[in-house]
Design an enzyme around this catalytic site. Structure first.
Site, short mmCIF file in Angstrom:
data_model
loop_
_atom_site.label_atom_id
_atom_site.label_comp_id
_atom_site.label_asym_id
_atom_site.label_seq_id
_atom_site.Cartn_x
_atom_site.Cartn_y
_atom_site.Cartn_z
N HIS A 183 -2.56 -5.19 1.61
CA HIS A 183 -3.41 -5.65 1.18
C HIS A 183 -3.51 -7.17 1.29
O HIS A 183 -1.67 -8.25 0.64
CB HIS A 183 -4.61 -5.74 0.32
CG HIS A 183 -5.74 -5.86 -0.43
ND1 HIS A 183 -6.37 -6.30 0.77
CD2 HIS A 183 -5.73 -7.61 -1.53
CE1 HIS A 183 -7.68 -7.18 -0.41
NE2 HIS A 183 -6.74 -7.84 -1.25
N TYR A 231 -12.10 -2.13 -4.31
CA TYR A 231 -13.11 -2.90 -2.66
C TYR A 231 -14.15 -2.33 -2.17
O TYR A 231 -15.29 -2.32 -1.09
CB TYR A 231 -12.29 -1.75 -1.20
CG TYR A 231 -11.17 -2.04 -1.20
CD1 TYR A 231 -10.84 -3.04 -0.22
CD2 TYR A 231 -9.89 -0.88 -1.23
CE1 TYR A 231 -9.62 -3.66 0.64
CE2 TYR A 231 -8.44 -1.01 -0.37
CZ TYR A 231 -8.36 -2.39 -0.16
OH TYR A 231 -7.08 -2.84 0.48
N ASN A 276 -1.99 0.59 6.68
CA ASN A 276 -1.59 -1.21 7.05
C ASN A 276 -0.51 -1.83 6.01
O ASN A 276 -0.89 -3.30 6.28
CB ASN A 276 -2.71 -1.58 7.90
CG ASN A 276 -3.77 -2.12 7.11
OD1 ASN A 276 -3.38 -2.02 5.69
ND2 ASN A 276 -4.56 -2.33 7.16
N GLU A 317 -10.17 -10.43 -7.66
CA GLU A 317 -8.59 -9.70 -7.34
C GLU A 317 -7.23 -10.10 -8.43
O GLU A 317 -6.84 -8.50 -8.47
CB GLU A 317 -8.33 -9.60 -5.76
CG GLU A 317 -9.19 -9.35 -4.72
CD GLU A 317 -8.83 -8.78 -3.61
OE1 GLU A 317 -9.91 -8.40 -2.78
OE2 GLU A 317 -7.88 -9.60 -3.34
N LYS A 350 0.49 -1.38 -0.47
CA LYS A 350 -0.01 0.25 -0.18
C LYS A 350 0.84 1.59 0.19
O LYS A 350 1.99 1.47 -0.07
CB LYS A 350 -1.27 -0.10 0.89
CG LYS A 350 -1.87 -1.38 1.22
CD LYS A 350 -2.83 -0.81 2.58
CE LYS A 350 -4.19 -2.16 2.32
NZ LYS A 350 -4.33 -1.71 3.08
P1 IDP Z 1 -7.84 -6.38 5.66
O1 IDP Z 1 -7.00 -5.80 5.04
O2 IDP Z 1 -6.90 -7.35 6.45
O3 IDP Z 1 -8.33 -8.02 4.68
P2 IDP Z 1 -10.25 -5.75 5.59
O4 IDP Z 1 -10.97 -5.78 6.83
O5 IDP Z 1 -10.43 -6.64 4.74
O6 IDP Z 1 -8.77 -6.08 6.36
O7 IDP Z 1 -10.33 -4.20 5.62
C1 IDP Z 1 -9.65 -3.59 4.29
C2 IDP Z 1 -9.25 -2.49 4.52
O8 IDP Z 1 -9.89 -1.28 5.85
C3 IDP Z 1 -8.07 -2.89 5.80
O9 IDP Z 1 -7.03 -3.15 5.20
C4 IDP Z 1 -8.18 -1.68 6.31
O10 IDP Z 1 -6.70 -0.37 6.09
C5 IDP Z 1 -9.44 -0.79 6.18
N1 IDP Z 1 -10.17 -1.06 7.77
C6 IDP Z 1 -10.91 -1.67 7.68
N2 IDP Z 1 -11.26 -1.21 8.97
C7 IDP Z 1 -10.88 -0.47 9.31
C8 IDP Z 1 -11.41 0.55 10.46
O11 IDP Z 1 -12.21 -0.02 11.56
N3 IDP Z 1 -10.91 2.05 10.20
C9 IDP Z 1 -10.37 2.45 9.33
N4 IDP Z 1 -9.69 1.31 8.19
C10 IDP Z 1 -10.22 0.66 8.67
MG MG Z 2 -9.67 -8.01 3.13
#
Ligand code: IDP
Ligand code: MG
Length: 141
Positions: free
Chosen positions: A117, A51, A114, A128, A11
């Site tokens: 992905h 997304y 974070n 994807e 990212k």
């Molecule tokens: P993942 O990336 O670990 O699969 P997902 O639940 O699929 O997590 O969420 C996609 C992305 O959305 C996350 O990587 C993160 O960057 C963002 N995200 C998820 N939950 C939150 C939140 O509660 N607050 C802000 N960003 C979030």
């Molecule tokens: Mg995810």
């Protein structure tokens, strides 16, 4: 165990930190092959389409904003149990909850920024991968 493919994205935060090579080494050291790779500067539509499963979530607009804030480095990883293996290498979504030694624990700042992905299922991995790579651009070892 089956040979699988999964989609990985380094990212914008991790690209800006100049840790692409360090992250790619984690994949290779775990036995995953990089079977396709490209950089992209995603448009809002590109990121929102990718997304789409999250479009009703409260963080969706922030997520699209973040994913378009700079270039990303996208790869297909291939190997035994690749989908689960990559999720283990990544660590929990919130880096504060991520296990020691995972990519997110080592390179991520926050739940928004974070670092990586990774596809969460075989079905989503196929969708994807096709979103970013024509099949002729993905090789098998
Ligand atoms: P993942 O990336 O670990 O699969 P997902 O639940 O699929 O997590 O969420 C996609 C992305 O959305 C996350 O990587 C993160 O960057 C963002 N995200 C998820 N939950 C939150 C939140 O509660 N607050 C802000 N960003 C979030
Ligand atoms: Mg995810």
């Amino acid at each position: 165990m089956a040979i699988e493919r999964t989609l990985s994205i380094i990212k914008p935060d991790a690209v800006k930190k100049n840790v692409i090579g360090k992250i790619l080494s984690r994949f290779e050291d775990a036995g995953l092959n990089i079977s396709a790779m490209r950089f992209a500067l995603l448009s809002k539509d590109d990121a929102a389409g990718f997304y789409a499963v999250h479009k009703t979530r409260p963080f969706f607009n922030d997520l699209v904003e973040f994913m378009t804030s700079g270039p990303v480095c996208i790869q297909v990883l291939e190997g035994e149990d690749a989908i689960k293996k990559n999720r283990e290498l990544m660590g929990a979504t919130d880096p504060k909850q991520a296990d020691t030694g995972t990519i997110r624990a080592d390179f991520a700042e926050s739940i928004d920024a974070n670092a990586v992905h990774g596809s969460d299922s075989a079905e989503n991995a196929a969708i994807e991968i096709a979103y970013f790579f024509p099949s002729m651009n993905v090789y098998s070892k």
